[in-house]
Design a protein around this motif. Structure first.
Motif, PDB file in Angstrom:
ATOM      1  N   GLY A 171       0.805  -1.216   0.000  1.00 52.47           N
ATOM      2  CA  GLY A 171       0.000   0.000   0.000  1.00 52.47           C
ATOM      3  C   GLY A 171       0.835   1.262   0.000  1.00 52.47           C
ATOM      4  N   LYS A 172       0.225   2.356  -0.380  1.00 51.57           N
ATOM      5  CA  LYS A 172       0.907   3.650  -0.373  1.00 51.57           C
ATOM      6  C   LYS A 172       1.127   4.133   1.054  1.00 51.57           C
ATOM      7  CE  LYS A 172       0.642   8.336  -2.321  1.00 51.57           C
ATOM      8  NZ  LYS A 172       2.002   8.272  -2.870  1.00 51.57           N
ATOM      9  N   TYR A 173       0.198   3.758   1.948  1.00 52.32           N
ATOM     10  CA  TYR A 173       0.294   4.163   3.349  1.00 52.32           C
ATOM     11  C   TYR A 173       0.196   2.928   4.240  1.00 52.32           C
ATOM     12  CZ  TYR A 173      -0.879   8.569   1.096  1.00 52.32           C
ATOM     13  OH  TYR A 173      -0.899   9.639   0.251  1.00 52.32           O
ATOM     14  N   VAL A 174       0.938   2.954   5.341  1.00 55.16           N
ATOM     15  CA  VAL A 174       0.990   1.822   6.265  1.00 55.16           C
ATOM     16  C   VAL A 174       0.374   2.235   7.598  1.00 55.16           C
ATOM     17  CG1 VAL A 174       2.504   0.237   7.524  1.00 55.16           C
ATOM     18  CG2 VAL A 174       3.044   0.864   5.162  1.00 55.16           C
ATOM     19  N   TYR A 175      -0.434   1.329   8.156  1.00 56.90           N
ATOM     20  CA  TYR A 175      -1.069   1.569   9.455  1.00 56.90           C
ATOM     21  C   TYR A 175      -0.923   0.319  10.308  1.00 56.90           C
ATOM     22  CZ  TYR A 175      -4.633   2.441  12.974  1.00 56.90           C
ATOM     23  OH  TYR A 175      -5.285   2.601  14.164  1.00 56.90           O
ATOM     24  N   PHE A 176      -0.530   0.503  11.578  1.00 54.61           N
ATOM     25  CA  PHE A 176      -0.351  -0.611  12.494  1.00 54.61           C
ATOM     26  C   PHE A 176      -1.520  -0.678  13.476  1.00 54.61           C
ATOM     27  CE2 PHE A 176       3.928   0.613  11.197  1.00 54.61           C
ATOM     28  CZ  PHE A 176       4.480  -0.604  10.841  1.00 54.61           C
ATOM     29  N   LEU A 177      -2.115  -1.862  13.575  1.00 57.78           N
ATOM     30  CA  LEU A 177      -3.241  -2.079  14.477  1.00 57.78           C
ATOM     31  C   LEU A 177      -2.926  -3.294  15.341  1.00 57.78           C
ATOM     32  CD1 LEU A 177      -6.095  -0.895  15.000  1.00 57.78           C
ATOM     33  CD2 LEU A 177      -6.991  -2.615  13.426  1.00 57.78           C
ATOM     34  N   SER A 236      -5.320  12.394   0.790  1.00 54.76           N
ATOM     35  CA  SER A 236      -5.485  12.874  -0.579  1.00 54.76           C
ATOM     36  C   SER A 236      -4.188  12.850  -1.390  1.00 54.76           C
ATOM     37  CB  SER A 236      -6.060  14.298  -0.557  1.00 54.76           C
ATOM     38  OG  SER A 236      -6.397  14.720  -1.865  1.00 54.76           O
ATOM     39  N   GLY A 237      -3.479  11.703  -1.365  1.00 57.48           N
ATOM     40  CA  GLY A 237      -2.322  11.512  -2.222  1.00 57.48           C
ATOM     41  C   GLY A 237      -1.034  12.154  -1.759  1.00 57.48           C
ATOM     42  N   ARG A 238      -1.031  12.770  -0.580  1.00 57.65           N
ATOM     43  CA  ARG A 238       0.168  13.446  -0.105  1.00 57.65           C
ATOM     44  C   ARG A 238       1.144  12.459   0.540  1.00 57.65           C
ATOM     45  NH1 ARG A 238      -2.509  18.126   3.454  1.00 57.65           N
ATOM     46  NH2 ARG A 238      -3.757  16.327   4.116  1.00 57.65           N
ATOM     47  N   THR A 239       2.380  12.891   0.691  1.00 59.88           N
ATOM     48  CA  THR A 239       3.409  12.084   1.328  1.00 59.88           C
ATOM     49  C   THR A 239       3.711  12.637   2.706  1.00 59.88           C
ATOM     50  OG1 THR A 239       4.421  11.511  -0.791  1.00 59.88           O
ATOM     51  CG2 THR A 239       5.802  11.274   1.161  1.00 59.88           C
ATOM     52  N   LEU A 296       8.638   6.330   3.445  1.00 63.51           N
ATOM     53  CA  LEU A 296       9.250   6.966   4.606  1.00 63.51           C
ATOM     54  C   LEU A 296       9.478   5.962   5.726  1.00 63.51           C
ATOM     55  CD1 LEU A 296       7.256  10.324   4.742  1.00 63.51           C
ATOM     56  CD2 LEU A 296       9.532   9.911   3.791  1.00 63.51           C
ATOM     57  N   LEU A 297       8.516   5.075   5.910  1.00 62.57           N
ATOM     58  CA  LEU A 297       8.645   4.059   6.948  1.00 62.57           C
ATOM     59  C   LEU A 297       9.801   3.118   6.654  1.00 62.57           C
ATOM     60  CD1 LEU A 297       7.351   2.985   9.543  1.00 62.57           C
ATOM     61  CD2 LEU A 297       5.914   1.522   8.131  1.00 62.57           C
ATOM     62  N   LEU A 298       9.994   2.774   5.391  1.00 64.31           N
ATOM     63  CA  LEU A 298      11.100   1.900   5.027  1.00 64.31           C
ATOM     64  C   LEU A 298      12.439   2.614   5.170  1.00 64.31           C
ATOM     65  CD1 LEU A 298       9.619   0.115   1.867  1.00 64.31           C
ATOM     66  CD2 LEU A 298       9.749  -0.740   4.220  1.00 64.31           C
ATOM     67  N   ALA A 299      12.447   3.916   4.932  1.00 67.66           N
ATOM     68  CA  ALA A 299      13.684   4.684   5.060  1.00 67.66           C
ATOM     69  C   ALA A 299      14.042   4.965   6.510  1.00 67.66           C
ATOM     70  CB  ALA A 299      13.564   5.999   4.292  1.00 67.66           C
ATOM     71  N   SER A 343      13.510   6.582  14.002  1.00 67.38           N
ATOM     72  CA  SER A 343      14.409   7.641  13.557  1.00 67.38           C
ATOM     73  C   SER A 343      13.643   8.799  12.962  1.00 67.38           C
ATOM     74  CB  SER A 343      15.414   7.090  12.540  1.00 67.38           C
ATOM     75  OG  SER A 343      14.745   6.432  11.491  1.00 67.38           O
ATOM     76  N   PHE A 344      12.272   8.716  12.941  1.00 63.72           N
ATOM     77  CA  PHE A 344      11.485   9.841  12.470  1.00 63.72           C
ATOM     78  C   PHE A 344      11.756  11.087  13.307  1.00 63.72           C
ATOM     79  CE2 PHE A 344       8.387   6.676  10.688  1.00 63.72           C
ATOM     80  CZ  PHE A 344       8.567   7.075   9.370  1.00 63.72           C
ATOM     81  N   CYS A 345      11.899  10.917  14.629  1.00 62.94           N
ATOM     82  CA  CYS A 345      12.055  12.084  15.499  1.00 62.94           C
ATOM     83  C   CYS A 345      13.286  12.892  15.123  1.00 62.94           C
ATOM     84  CB  CYS A 345      12.126  11.638  16.966  1.00 62.94           C
ATOM     85  SG  CYS A 345      10.501  11.469  17.722  1.00 62.94           S
TER      86      CYS A 345
END
Length: 217
Positions: A93-99, A119-122, A165-168, A182-184
């Motif tokens: 998917g374009k976006y990842v969500y953890f549940l 709406s398609g943004r990164t 971004l999550l993979l990076a 490492s997002f912070c």
């Protein structure tokens, strides 16, 4: 057999001997009004038989929905954050969500609302959560600043991540209690932050744009 469709969302469920919690979480996903998603179950070699429901559901979805809509990965991992990283690498998917197992969406329209908001943004998109036992709304920090990274990083159940971004910037597996990534470090490199009126969104000029929403996830 229906043609496989590239999903907008990859919903990742990490589990180890979850019992009936896995079923309740999957039912919450099935009840969503927005259906352009895939589900990835990352299991750490459970021995309680809980995956039988997931495998049965996978067969049903293969016939009635889309092939590849539900993936079950049974593989040893070094803990929950390693499992989350492993599953993210398999996401389409374009976006990842953890549940988490036992967690449920706050309403049946969460994915529909988030699809419209993103709406398609990164970037990283997050909202508030609802505490199941009390029913209270738990507000996320509206600004990802130094204090937020130290004390109040939005929990992963509140966040939708752009997959690239999550993979990076994967989760740090060395932490065992409080999650971090490492997002912070990237958040704090921003040069300017701009809040939109009404407190509904925050938009940062940074390699990782962060946007808050008023949606209860």
């Amino acid at each position: 057999m229906k043609k496989e469709i590239t999903p907008l969302f990859s919903i990742i469920i990490v589990c180890l001997n979850p019992g009936d919690k896995l079923k309740s979480t999957l039912e919450s996903v099935e009840n969503q009004t927005f259906h352009n998603y895939e589900v990835i179950i990352k299991d750490g070699l459970s021995g309680d038989g809980s995956l039988s429901y997931a495998y049965n559901l996978k067969r049903v979805w293969e016939k009635e929905k889309n092939p590849g809509m539900l993936t079950v990965i049974c593989r040893k991992d070094a803990g929950i954050y390693d499992a989350m990283n492993q599953a993210a690498k398999e996401a389409k998917g374009k976006y990842v969500y953890f549940l988490n197992c036992g967690d449920e969406f706050a309403s049946e329209t969460v994915l529909e609302e988030m699809a419209e908001f993103i709406s398609g943004r990164t970037g990283i998109f997050y909202g508030d959560i609802r505490e199941r036992q009390t029913g209270q709304r738990v507000a996320s920090n509206p600004n990802i600043d130094a204090f937020a990274c130290y004390r109040n990083v939005p929990c992963h159940q509140a966040c939708f991540y752009s997959r690239e971004l999550l993979l990076a910037h994967p989760f740090e597996t060395k932490y065992k209690v409080r999650i971090t990534s490492s997002f912070c470090g990237v958040f704090l490199k921003r040069e300017n932050a701009r809040r939109r009126a009404g407190g509904k969104t925050a938009e940062m000029q940074t390699p990782v744009p962060v946007r808050t929403s008023s949606i209860i996830i």
